[in-house]
Design an enzyme around this catalytic site. Structure first.
Site, PDB file in Angstrom:
ATOM      1  N   CYS A 194     -44.315  75.458 -54.227  1.00 47.73           N
ATOM      2  CA  CYS A 194     -43.887  75.550 -52.832  1.00 47.73           C
ATOM      3  C   CYS A 194     -43.499  76.990 -52.514  1.00 47.73           C
ATOM      4  CB  CYS A 194     -42.715  74.601 -52.574  1.00 47.73           C
ATOM      5  SG  CYS A 194     -42.170  74.591 -50.845  1.00 47.73           S
ATOM      6  N   HIS A 195     -44.317  77.672 -51.732  1.00 50.10           N
ATOM      7  CA  HIS A 195     -44.013  79.047 -51.352  1.00 50.10           C
ATOM      8  C   HIS A 195     -42.881  79.105 -50.334  1.00 50.10           C
ATOM      9  CE1 HIS A 195     -47.486  80.847 -53.422  1.00 50.10           C
ATOM     10  NE2 HIS A 195     -48.127  79.732 -53.085  1.00 50.10           N
TER      11      HIS A 195
END
Length: 364
Positions: A194-195
């Site tokens: 998850c950026h």
């Protein structure tokens, strides 16, 4: 191993807190909404005496819960794998399988020795249980043959508990693990990187990520309900003195709407997909890659090969795998789950645990 550094975690936290503060302040600043007691009366100024405390408390509580859940998952351990952890997992599996004469496989850092990669289901195999074709021919047959619409059991399924050897980590990771390019390390039951929060999501923090997405979705829902409660006020020609305030108020509403609605829809989509993944014991990575993964070869879209029923899936997702729960109950030693694909029954009478494909109907 390039795990997220403290500096990157701080930058991600500042970025998230800034975005959250903007959303919260825009919601509060939006004029003539239900957040203000007399918000529908254009002649009443917005001040602390007209503030609707009940609505404000709802907004503050859900925002605080969202921030707490963010810090619970951001920078957390998703289930990073190393050779020491894999040695423990292989040793534990060996102890558990000593009394099982049917288990001929042996696990080590190089892979699953003694287990055939693909095996025919009992209905299609010979009487002695041996496959009629070798592994390579089975792969070719499976990839080029059309899918069966309503087969009672799976044609071919992955037999091993470990994936192919990872040259970077120097061991064969468990089934469903994946080498994250961002973290440069294998992650157990890998879901995605998850950026948005700068954290890998895997076996040990997937449940906390679901809670974060849930609270984030609720927070955006509360904000949207506030800004959509606004009543439009029209300016008469003689009200030239209030024209500037009217323009400013509408600019705030327009900017708030443009800012919040995309975030709301994004949170809704992520929450819906992650809820389904939790119920079905699936991951984002498996959903996207599908049969391109070697261990999902021969699996139909509705098979749910790792599902143990909705109720057991939820218990595993919330209690047995998450690091926070393990620490709460005092189980500090973690060993990754060594998944295995069991023969799939597509003609089951249990419609609850097989809602997409069973004896009575098939959605695939």
């Amino acid at each position: 191993m390039a795990r997220p550094s403290k500096k990157s975690n701080v930058l991600v936290t500042l970025r998230y807190m800034s975005a959250a503060a903007v959303a919260l302040l825009l919601t509060i600043a939006s004029p003539r909404t239900k957040l203000w007691d007399n918000g529908l009366d254009s002649e009443v100024d917005q001040n602390y005496t007209t503030l609707n405390v009940g609505v404000l408390m709802d907004l503050v509580i859900v925002s605080v819960l969202t921030i707490i859940s963010f810090f619970a998952v951001q920078g957390s351990d998703p289930g990073y794998l190393d050779d020491g952890i894999m040695v423990k997992a292989c040793e534990q599996f060996s102890l558990m399988s000593q009394n099982n004469p049917q288990n001929r496989s042996q696990l080590n850092l190089l892979g699953d020795v003694g287990a055939m990669e693909l095996e025919l289901s009992p209905a299609l195999s010979s009487n002695d249980g041996r496959c009629e074709e070798d592994e390579e021919k089975q792969l070719i047959l499976m990839r080029h043959s059309p899918p069966r619409q309503n087969s009672g059991s799976s044609n071919l399924f992955y037999k091993k508990r470990l994936r192919s050897y990872c040259a970077k980590c120097k061991f064969a990771p468990p089934l469903r693990a994946h080498h994250c390019k961002e973290c440069d390390i294998c992650v157990a039951t890998f879901d995605h990187h998850c950026h948005f929060i700068g954290t890998c999501i895997g076996e040990r923090n997937h449940c906390r990520f679901w809670w974060f997405v849930t609270f984030q979705f609720i927070a955006f829902s509360v904000m949207i309900s506030i800004i959509t409660s606004r009543k439009q006020v029209f300016i008469r020609k003689e009200d030239e003195d209030t024209k500037f305030d009217w323009i400013l108020d509408n600019l705030i509403i327009v900017f708030t709407t443009i800012y919040l609605w995309p975030l709301f829809f994004s949170a809704m989509i992520v929450w819906g997909s992650q809820t389904w993944f939790a119920l079905s014991n699936t991951t984002t990575f498996e959903f996207i890659k599908g049969r391109n993964l070697e261990y999902l070869q021969g699996i139909h879209d509705c098979d749910l090969p790792f599902s143990n029923g909705f109720d057991q899936n939820i218990r595993d997702f919330c209690c047995l795998r998450d690091k926070a729960w393990n620490n709460f109950v005092g189980e500090s030693k973690w060993v990754p789950t060594l998944w295995k694909i069991e023969p799939i029954n597509r003609d089951s009478d249990d419609c609850f645990n097989n809602p997409w494909q069973n004896k009575y109907y098939s959605c695939c």
